[in-house]
Structures are given as C-alpha cells and as structure tokens.
Scaffold this active site. Structure first.
Site, PDB file in Angstrom:
ATOM      1  N   HIS A  23      58.494  77.164  50.273  1.00  0.00           N
ATOM      2  CA  HIS A  23      59.778  76.466  50.267  1.00  0.00           C
ATOM      3  C   HIS A  23      59.563  74.949  50.317  1.00  0.00           C
ATOM      4  O   HIS A  23      60.203  74.246  51.107  1.00  0.00           O
ATOM      5  CB  HIS A  23      60.628  76.905  51.467  1.00  0.00           C
ATOM      6  N   LEU A  24      58.698  74.422  49.479  1.00  0.00           N
ATOM      7  CA  LEU A  24      58.435  72.990  49.485  1.00  0.00           C
ATOM      8  C   LEU A  24      59.718  72.207  49.218  1.00  0.00           C
ATOM      9  O   LEU A  24      60.472  72.518  48.296  1.00  0.00           O
ATOM     10  CB  LEU A  24      57.390  72.647  48.425  1.00  0.00           C
TER      11      LEU A  24
END
Length: 514
Positions: free
Chosen positions: A452-453
């Site tokens: 989930h950058l």
C-alpha cells in the site's frame, strides 16, 4: 481514435490504475472533451486476474512493477519486495479485492491538512454513496446503491471466518455487519470482509469505469506506453513524453495532464520533469523547474507480519481467501485503530530469515500496522526513464511502530489460539511463544508489506506538500496528481477504495476548472 495519427487531446491521464481509470472515465463523460488514458502495462484477462483465489500468482508477474526497497538495517538488512499493479486496472487487477473506505479520522486529517472541508468525512461519504453498488444490509447514511462499484460480502463464509468472528468476540472486540459502516467511525471491530467480487469474478476498477466507455469516440486507451516526463512550456504542462517499444513519442494536452501512476511512478516522473528537490535533480543532470522538496518524501506503507496455524484437515479457499477484517487499537487512547488484520484462508510463507516452513494446509492472519509512524522516501537513481527508483521504506524507524507490532502479534496469537478454533486447527506454526527480545527479532525478520505504498506527493500546505487541496502541483499550471501519493497520511485499511474517491474528486475538480 488512433493515437498514432492524432497526438492532441484535451486531457491526458497517465496511469490506468485505480485512480486513473476513474479520472479518465469521468472526463470522457464530458462529450466535448478528448481524453487519452496512458498505461505502461497491457490488458490481461486471464484466470490469474479474473479468478479471485489466484491473485497471489500475479505477484512478480508481468502485471507487477515488482519494485524493491533498499536493504534496511531495521529489518536485519532485508530488502522488502514492493509489488504494485502494472496494466489496465493497476492494483485493482492484482490485489486481494478488499474494499475498505478508510477511517473517519483519516478523512478529517485530509481536510485539516489541505484546509478544505470537501476532503472531510461527511463529504467523502457523499462520494461513497455515489460510487457503491452495495449488496449487503442497507445503510442509507453510509452506503450506496446503483453506483459503478459492485461491493459484496461472501455469501457463505467458511468455518475459518466464523471461528475468527467468535474468537474476536471472546476477546471483547465488537462485531459489525460490515467493515465500512459504523465500524470505521470509532475504535474498530471485526466484520466479514467487503470485496470487489461480482458473480464469482474479480471486478477491477477498469472493469467498472473504463470498459463500459470503450465505445466512446472521445476516449483513447493507449497501453504499453511508459510516461517518461511531463512536457513543460515554462511552468505550464502541455503534454507528456512517452516511451513506446523503445521509441520516444509526444502527446499534447490542451487543458490538463493528470498523473495517476501511483506512489512510485508519479513522483519519479515529476522529478524527471524537473519538479522536485532541486539538489537531488541536479545530481542527475536534471535542470530544476520548480523546487518542491517534498516530492518522494513522506513514503508510507502498511507493514505486515504473518501469523500462521496448521489445519487439522484441509479447508476450502473461497473467493480471494480473505473473509474477515479486523481493525483495533493497541492503546485505547488513540483516535483511530492502529492495528489491521486480514484473515487469509491459506498459509502465507514467511521470509526465509524466519526459518520456519509453512504447513502444507494452514491459514495466516496477515497482521498489519494500520497507522505507521515511520516515514520513508523515494529518490532517483538516474535521469533515464528505465533507471530504477531508489525506495527507502525506513520500516520500524519509530519506536511506536515496534510497540504496536508487539501488541499486534500478541492480539493475533490470542485470537488464533482461542477455543473458537478447537476442532479446526492442529497447532500454531508461526511465530509461536517467544520472549520479548526474540519476538523483536521475529518482527524484524518477518516484516512484509500490504503493498500500500502512499503519500510521496502529499496534499497539504507545509514545506513538504506537493499538491494543493485541488490536487494541483505547486508552481505548475495544468498539472495535477491523483493517486495514493497525494495522501497526507496513509488511510486505515486497504487503499483501493480511497483511491477511487481520490479519482472521483480529481475529475470533479478538473471539470470545475474547465
């Protein structure tokens, strides 16, 4: 429309991922606007994408950018694999299909940082009501029906899901009808997972937004095209340069360019265009156009740890394998849950450093830090479009994250070893009982990510902000960013649903300025 013969458009949207698909579709609904949607990857509709349980097969495939973090001393020198969707639909075509809208506190934070109440929770609920086609129990205040995004829960959850719900209840964790109603307005709880599965198949955001509009003559979708930089005349964006089969091509935008390539590629392209920290750009021979020191800074992700048990007997994997979602607090004084747990009905292998083989038949609590305090960064390794970005996650830098990780694993072990699982599990495999120092080593060796950058081109008003409350890049006209990189702080839970909201709001803002 053939992009080889007509290079002029009103709007160019770079990246056909979760946010970009929404932006392009909504802009294309304006009949007078010619829209080009550019994607580096390709279209693919094989079973790895369409069959929910096959999502792990996409990791490391041609549909994954397969980024990698730098060696991190806080992870005992390990390098985190950082998967990110590449192809039509982006992450929504390879992810676990979990629909999680973010906590009320997340959106109130967005509003406070941007100075714009339109990013607040009440406003965002309006977007969700328009977006969703919710199949569960009606909730007129918080859920939508008739929207483009089909959201449903498993019709017949597996025994593992029911045991997890019971175990949580035994620990005093309240159960809700859905993770996306009242549960995300308070201390958290547990619920059967909301998923982007329709008639037994994955429905990507591309499927929901762009595919129904492919007949529109004003929408062009170009695949296999890597955006290398934004074309600027002075400080105005006028188009993009693209690499197609090794050849550089240019496409021009009369109105605006929107970058929706995610928290790695969007800041990378900004920097390659001369927009970013001036000293860093000069190191690579890039002439600074606008000095924005926050480009590539503030990197955030949900760090995760796999806690695994062995089944007594093999169990079926239904849907994506994720049938319950839990959010909870490690400290009751916190404003929102900081612990995240998605139950997976199969055993997730631990990194080799853990030195424990997964059971042949088992399941994993994929336990994550929902509100990490640590901050990483992204830098260029060179000026070329194919030069890999340098990603420094800086995981577990802050002591709060290590404390939360201990609390998280303690919670998962209490859940998984509960009497609710009697008759279903044989034994705990990972991590097993450990004293504090040994558990800390396990945390450093086992840490993975939820992929989930986020937050590398953040919205706000301070010196590290990259876009304003209307997602306009500071100092540049005709250029916006609309993807997870604009988040001031990562949302609690999976990021797909917030990225759809970001896309909807971006399109609204663009059209308001036309």
């Amino acid at each position: 429309m053939d992009p080889r013969s007509d290079h002029d458009y009103d709007f160019i949207v770079c990246g056909a991922g979760t946010s970009g698909c929404v932006v392009a579709a909504r802009l294309a609904d304006e009949s007078g606007a010619r829209v080009l949607l550019i994607e580096a990857g390709e279209d693919y509709s094989g079973p790895e994408v369409t069959e929910p349980a096959q999502w792990p097969l996409n990791l490391g495939s041609a549909r994954d950018w397969a980024f990698e973090g730098q060696a991190d001393p806080r992870l005992n020198g390990r390098r985190l694999p950082l998967s990110m969707g590449k192809g039509l639909g982006g992450g929504s075509s390879i992810n676990v299909m979990v629909w999680s809208r973010g906590h009320r506190a997340d959106w109130e934070h967005f509003a406070a940082e941007s100075g714009d109440p339109a990013w607040g929770y009440a406003s965002v609920l309006d977007y969700y009501r328009r977006i969703e086609n919710w199949q569960g129990s009606p909730d007129a205040t918080r859920r939508g029906s008739g929207g483009p995004v089909h959201v449903e829960q498993p019709a017949t959850p597996q025994p593992l899901a029911w045991a997890t719900l019971e175990a949580a209840g035994d620990l005093g964790i309240p159960r809700f009808d859905s993770p996306n109603g009242e549960m995300m307005e308070g201390a958290g709880g547990i619920a059967v997972t909301d998923l982007r599965i329709k008639q037994g198949k994955r429905e990507s955001v591309y499927d929901a937004y762009v595919r129904p509009r492919l007949h529109c003559p004003n929408l062009t979708v170009l695949t296999g095209a890597l955006v290398t930089r934004v074309l600027l005349v002075g400080t105005r964006a006028v188009g993009v340069e693209v690499l197609i089969a090794g050849e550089r091509r240019r496409f021009h935008a009369a109105a605006e360019v929107v970058l929706s390539m995610g928290a790695v590629q969007s800041p990378k392209v900004l920097m390659q265009s001369g927009i970013g920290p001036a000293d860093e750009l000069r190191k690579h021979g890039i002439a600074p156009v606008v000095h924005l020191p926050g480009v590539g800074e503030n990197l955030q992700d949900h760090l995760a740890f796999g806690c695994t048990w062995e089944y007594q007997q093999p169990q079926a994997v239904a849907g994506s394998g994720c049938e319950t979602t839990l959010y909870w607090k490690s400290d009751s004084r916190l404003e929102a849950p900081d612990l995240l747990q998605c139950q997976l009905a199969f055993a997730v292998p631990s990194p080799p450093e853990v030195a424990i083989q997964p059971p042949e038949h088992g399941w994993t609590m994929f336990a994550g830090l929902a509100r990490p305090a640590s901050r990483g960064r992204l830098r260029l390794s060179g000026a070329g479009p194919l030069d890999a970005p340098i990603i420094e996650p800086n995981s577990l830098t802050e002591s709060e994250d290590m404390a939360a990780a201990h609390a998280l694993i303690e919670l998962c072990r209490a859940l998984g070893n509960s009497q609710a699982f009697n008759g279903l599990i044989k034994r705990e495999v990972v991590p097993g009982p450990r004293e504090h120092r040994a558990m800390e080593q396990f945390i450093r060796n086992s840490a993975m990510t939820y992929w989930h950058l986020s937050c590398t081109a953040k919205m706000g008003r301070d010196a590290l902000s990259v876009v304003d409350h209307q997602l306009r890049v500071y100092g540049i006209d005709g250029l916006r960013v609309a993807d997870a990189s604009i988040m001031p702080r990562i949302t609690v839970g999976n990021t797909m649903a917030p990225c759809v909201v970001i896309g909807e709001r971006a399109a609204e803002l663009v059209l308001a300025g036309v």
